[in-house]
Design a protein around this motif. Structure first.
Motif, PDB file in Angstrom:
ATOM      1  N   UNK A 262       0.813  -1.218   0.000  1.00 24.72           N
ATOM      2  CA  UNK A 262       0.000   0.000   0.000  1.00 24.72           C
ATOM      3  C   UNK A 262       0.851   1.274   0.000  1.00 24.72           C
ATOM      4  N   UNK A 263       2.161   1.138  -0.171  1.00 28.75           N
ATOM      5  CA  UNK A 263       3.055   2.301  -0.198  1.00 28.75           C
ATOM      6  C   UNK A 263       4.050   2.147  -1.344  1.00 28.75           C
ATOM      7  N   UNK A 264       4.745   3.233  -1.717  1.00 30.76           N
ATOM      8  CA  UNK A 264       5.804   3.100  -2.736  1.00 30.76           C
ATOM      9  C   UNK A 264       6.936   2.193  -2.289  1.00 30.76           C
ATOM     10  N   UNK A 265       7.060   1.980  -0.977  1.00 32.69           N
ATOM     11  CA  UNK A 265       8.078   1.070  -0.478  1.00 32.69           C
ATOM     12  C   UNK A 265       9.476   1.473  -0.894  1.00 32.69           C
ATOM     13  N   UNK A 266      10.232   0.513  -1.431  1.00 30.23           N
ATOM     14  CA  UNK A 266      11.637   0.767  -1.758  1.00 30.23           C
ATOM     15  C   UNK A 266      11.891   0.792  -3.263  1.00 30.23           C
ATOM     16  N   UNK A 267      10.839   0.822  -4.089  1.00 33.26           N
ATOM     17  CA  UNK A 267      11.041   0.682  -5.525  1.00 33.26           C
ATOM     18  C   UNK A 267      10.493   1.846  -6.350  1.00 33.26           C
ATOM     19  N   UNK A 268      10.203   2.994  -5.724  1.00 34.36           N
ATOM     20  CA  UNK A 268       9.796   4.161  -6.523  1.00 34.36           C
ATOM     21  C   UNK A 268      10.848   5.251  -6.483  1.00 34.36           C
ATOM     22  N   UNK A 269      11.222   5.700  -5.316  1.00 40.56           N
ATOM     23  CA  UNK A 269      12.305   6.660  -5.160  1.00 40.56           C
ATOM     24  C   UNK A 269      12.848   6.507  -3.745  1.00 40.56           C
ATOM     25  N   UNK A 270      13.835   7.343  -3.382  1.00 43.56           N
ATOM     26  CA  UNK A 270      14.412   7.197  -2.059  1.00 43.56           C
ATOM     27  C   UNK A 270      13.439   7.727  -1.007  1.00 43.56           C
ATOM     28  N   UNK A 271      13.330   7.000   0.116  1.00 43.21           N
ATOM     29  CA  UNK A 271      12.505   7.440   1.228  1.00 43.21           C
ATOM     30  C   UNK A 271      13.022   6.733   2.480  1.00 43.21           C
ATOM     31  N   UNK A 272      12.360   6.917   3.603  1.00 44.36           N
ATOM     32  CA  UNK A 272      12.859   6.353   4.851  1.00 44.36           C
ATOM     33  C   UNK A 272      12.808   4.823   4.862  1.00 44.36           C
ATOM     34  N   UNK A 273      12.002   4.212   4.003  1.00 47.21           N
ATOM     35  CA  UNK A 273      12.021   2.757   3.910  1.00 47.21           C
ATOM     36  C   UNK A 273      13.329   2.255   3.300  1.00 47.21           C
ATOM     37  N   UNK A 274      13.859   2.988   2.315  1.00 49.62           N
ATOM     38  CA  UNK A 274      15.168   2.640   1.753  1.00 49.62           C
ATOM     39  C   UNK A 274      16.250   2.852   2.808  1.00 49.62           C
ATOM     40  N   UNK A 275      16.114   3.904   3.587  1.00 51.60           N
ATOM     41  CA  UNK A 275      17.052   4.161   4.684  1.00 51.60           C
ATOM     42  C   UNK A 275      17.045   2.993   5.672  1.00 51.60           C
ATOM     43  N   UNK A 276      15.856   2.525   6.030  1.00 53.68           N
ATOM     44  CA  UNK A 276      15.748   1.401   6.959  1.00 53.68           C
ATOM     45  C   UNK A 276      16.305   0.127   6.345  1.00 53.68           C
ATOM     46  N   UNK A 277      16.080  -0.085   5.038  1.00 50.90           N
ATOM     47  CA  UNK A 277      16.623  -1.262   4.373  1.00 50.90           C
ATOM     48  C   UNK A 277      18.144  -1.264   4.426  1.00 50.90           C
ATOM     49  N   UNK A 278      18.766  -0.104   4.184  1.00 50.33           N
ATOM     50  CA  UNK A 278      20.227  -0.020   4.261  1.00 50.33           C
ATOM     51  C   UNK A 278      20.710  -0.396   5.657  1.00 50.33           C
ATOM     52  N   UNK A 279      19.987   0.039   6.688  1.00 53.74           N
ATOM     53  CA  UNK A 279      20.350  -0.329   8.051  1.00 53.74           C
ATOM     54  C   UNK A 279      20.224  -1.828   8.282  1.00 53.74           C
ATOM     55  N   UNK A 280      19.160  -2.427   7.762  1.00 51.99           N
ATOM     56  CA  UNK A 280      18.965  -3.866   7.928  1.00 51.99           C
ATOM     57  C   UNK A 280      20.073  -4.650   7.225  1.00 51.99           C
ATOM     58  N   UNK A 281      20.458  -4.217   6.017  1.00 56.43           N
ATOM     59  CA  UNK A 281      21.536  -4.886   5.290  1.00 56.43           C
ATOM     60  C   UNK A 281      22.863  -4.761   6.029  1.00 56.43           C
ATOM     61  N   UNK A 282      23.122  -3.596   6.613  1.00 53.80           N
ATOM     62  CA  UNK A 282      24.353  -3.412   7.388  1.00 53.80           C
ATOM     63  C   UNK A 282      24.347  -4.298   8.623  1.00 53.80           C
ATOM     64  N   UNK A 283      23.202  -4.394   9.283  1.00 52.89           N
ATOM     65  CA  UNK A 283      23.066  -5.245  10.465  1.00 52.89           C
ATOM     66  C   UNK A 283      23.424  -6.693  10.116  1.00 52.89           C
ATOM     67  N   UNK A 284      23.001  -7.147   8.952  1.00 55.50           N
ATOM     68  CA  UNK A 284      23.306  -8.511   8.517  1.00 55.50           C
ATOM     69  C   UNK A 284      24.782  -8.634   8.137  1.00 55.50           C
ATOM     70  N   UNK A 285      25.276  -7.670   7.376  1.00 54.46           N
ATOM     71  CA  UNK A 285      26.624  -7.754   6.788  1.00 54.46           C
ATOM     72  C   UNK A 285      27.719  -7.882   7.826  1.00 54.46           C
ATOM     73  N   UNK A 286      27.663  -7.078   8.878  1.00 47.50           N
ATOM     74  CA  UNK A 286      28.779  -7.058   9.821  1.00 47.50           C
ATOM     75  C   UNK A 286      28.846  -8.329  10.669  1.00 47.50           C
ATOM     76  N   UNK A 287      27.798  -9.142  10.634  1.00 42.52           N
ATOM     77  CA  UNK A 287      27.800 -10.368  11.422  1.00 42.52           C
ATOM     78  C   UNK A 287      28.191 -11.596  10.616  1.00 42.52           C
TER      79      UNK A 287
END
Length: 465
Positions: free
Chosen positions: A404-429
């Motif tokens: 129900x939202x543009x999510x991460x596939x229309x333009x940059x927004x706070x959901x893309x920001x949160x996704x980057x954080x989630x990927x970093x959380x995974x990567x460093x471990x």
């Protein structure tokens, strides 16, 4: 003939060539551990500036017809400043340039590259080029913020800062809404509930060392104030996520089945919630929203088919972001007026991240949507139990919330920001290649020591046979 070629070529590319491209481009980079103040200020200002500085638009083509407004100019300036910041960081540390090509950041980076290429067939090429550049700059800046060796310890702090920045930006709206007795949706925002939910999931599944209760209260307050009905329903993702995180194959399969059922049920309710009057009345009461507004998914049941009809013959999309923002160029305005009504002719988003991916880059966009989400989930499943639960809950809620939202596939927004954080959380471990040794089996019990025999210590030649 061209459409037939695309139908065959795009799935073949993702099946055979994408793994090769990923292996060739993936790099191993140690965590950056950059200073936080400047990138956080730039990113949060860009994310929340429109909430403070708004320019009403009655025409969806205003960007094309009216030129640059003051808000557009501020956006361009912030994008330029953030780009200069990244260039400066790259000049000082080459790792900054390589970060977007580290796994699991790489799939989203490749998707941005394809978004840029889509300017070649975009209905508004300059807009696609700008939005692609903007997406890369702020995705890159988001990675710089979160890519740190202590992200496990500081992730909750960073999410809390982002939530507080949003609350400050919308404080006048909150005060006015509370004065009118509105609590849920006091400052309606379809994107922030996901960030608040991520903070809440983190506190529950991977509790921070400090401020646990404070962060949980902040997450709950932000979620209620943002007040998205769809985001509230998306919390159902937690159930399948817990099952999917199990090491038992049976529970994992049940979790996958539950996730698919949740997605199907979510779409069904969005399209025809009126078919369930008791549930509709309950939700209208709890969410403080008119039943008629919830009944048709706030218009989504009407304009989703419109978007699909307008883009059904464009298998490679109509240009990243442009296909969503300028749907009026793909379907006659009179048709839109007949379908949606004159007040909604100038809609600027499909409010569905998968339809946004489809409108922008067609089958390619849908392919990358699946790759990004599945990569995040598969890498997250290599963490410990609490990490797996956190990642699974975040990914499944992103999917449901993105319905129900543009999510991460229309333009940059706070959901893309949160996704980057989630990927970093995974990567460093995880190791750079994402491979972790199999979980060791429990060691076999040591044999019990036997009592020494009477003949112990006596040479064999001396023993009585």
């Amino acid at each position: 003939m061209l459409n037939l070629f695309l139908v065959l070529a795009i799935p073949a590319w993702f099946t055979m060539l994408y793994p090769v491209v990923r292996r060739r481009l993936a790099v191993a980079v140690r965590p950056l551990d950059a200073r936080l103040v400047l990138p956080m200020v730039l990113v949060c200002t860009f994310a929340f500036m429109p909430l403070v500085f708004t320019v009403p638009r009655e025409d969806g083509n205003a960007v094309l017809e009216e030129g640059l407004s003051a808000s557009n100019i501020i956006t361009l300036v912030l994008t330029g400043l953030t780009g200069l910041y990244l260039f400066g960081k790259i000049a000082l540390d080459r790792r900054v340039a390589l970060l977007p090509f580290a796994m699991p950041y790489l799939p989203f980076t490749l998707m941005i590259g394809v978004n840029t290429l889509s300017a070649a067939w975009s209905i508004v090429p300059p807009y696609t080029l700008y939005r692609s550049a903007e997406l890369f700059i702020f995705y890159h800046a988001s990675i710089v913020i979160f890519d740190r060796s202590d992200i496990e310890r500081r992730f909750a702090d960073l999410l809390a800062i982002i939530t507080l920045a949003w609350l400050v930006a919308v404080l006048p709206i909150i005060v006015d809404s509370l004065a009118h007795g509105i609590v849920f949706s006091a400052a309606k925002n379809n994107m922030m509930p996901y960030v608040c939910a991520m903070l809440g999931f983190l506190v529950i599944f991977r509790p921070p060392e400090r401020r646990r209760r404070t962060y949980l209260a902040l997450a709950l307050a932000g979620f209620v104030i943002a007040g998205s009905a769809a985001s509230t329903g998306a919390l159902v993702a937690v159930g399948p996520a817990l099952l999917m995180s199990s090491r038992r194959a049976v529970l994992r399969r049940l979790g996958i089945a539950g996730a698919l059922l949740a997605i199907a049920g979510f779409v069904l309710l969005m399209l025809d919630l009126a078919a369930f009057p008791a549930l509709l009345d309950l939700l209208a009461t709890l969410l403080q929203k008119p039943a008629i507004e919830l009944a048709n998914g706030t218009g989504r049941s009407t304009f989703w088919p419109t978007f699909i009809a307008a883009t059904q013959d464009r298998l490679a999309g109509s240009g990243f972001s442009a296909g969503d923002r300028f749907i009026q160029l793909l379907i006659p305005t009179t048709t839109l007026a007949e379908t949606l009504g004159r007040d909604d002719v100038f809609i600027t988003s499909s409010h569905n991240m998968f339809l946004s991916a489809w409108a922008g880059t067609g089958l390619i966009g849908l392919g990358f949507a699946l790759v990004v989400l599945l990569t995040t989930l598969s890498w997250g499943m290599k963490l410990d139990l609490s990490g797996r639960r956190f990642v699974a809950a975040c990914v499944l809620m992103l999917v449901l919330n993105g319905m129900t939202t543009p999510g991460i596939f229309q333009d940059w927004n706070v959901n893309v920001l949160a996704l980057a954080g989630l990927l970093a959380f995974i990567r460093v471990q995880l190791p750079p290649d994402g491979r972790v040794p199999a979980y060791p089996r429990a060691p076999a019990p040591a044999p019990r020591a036997r009592a020494p025999s009477p003949e112990a210590g006596i040479p064999s030649t001396w023993r009585i046979s």
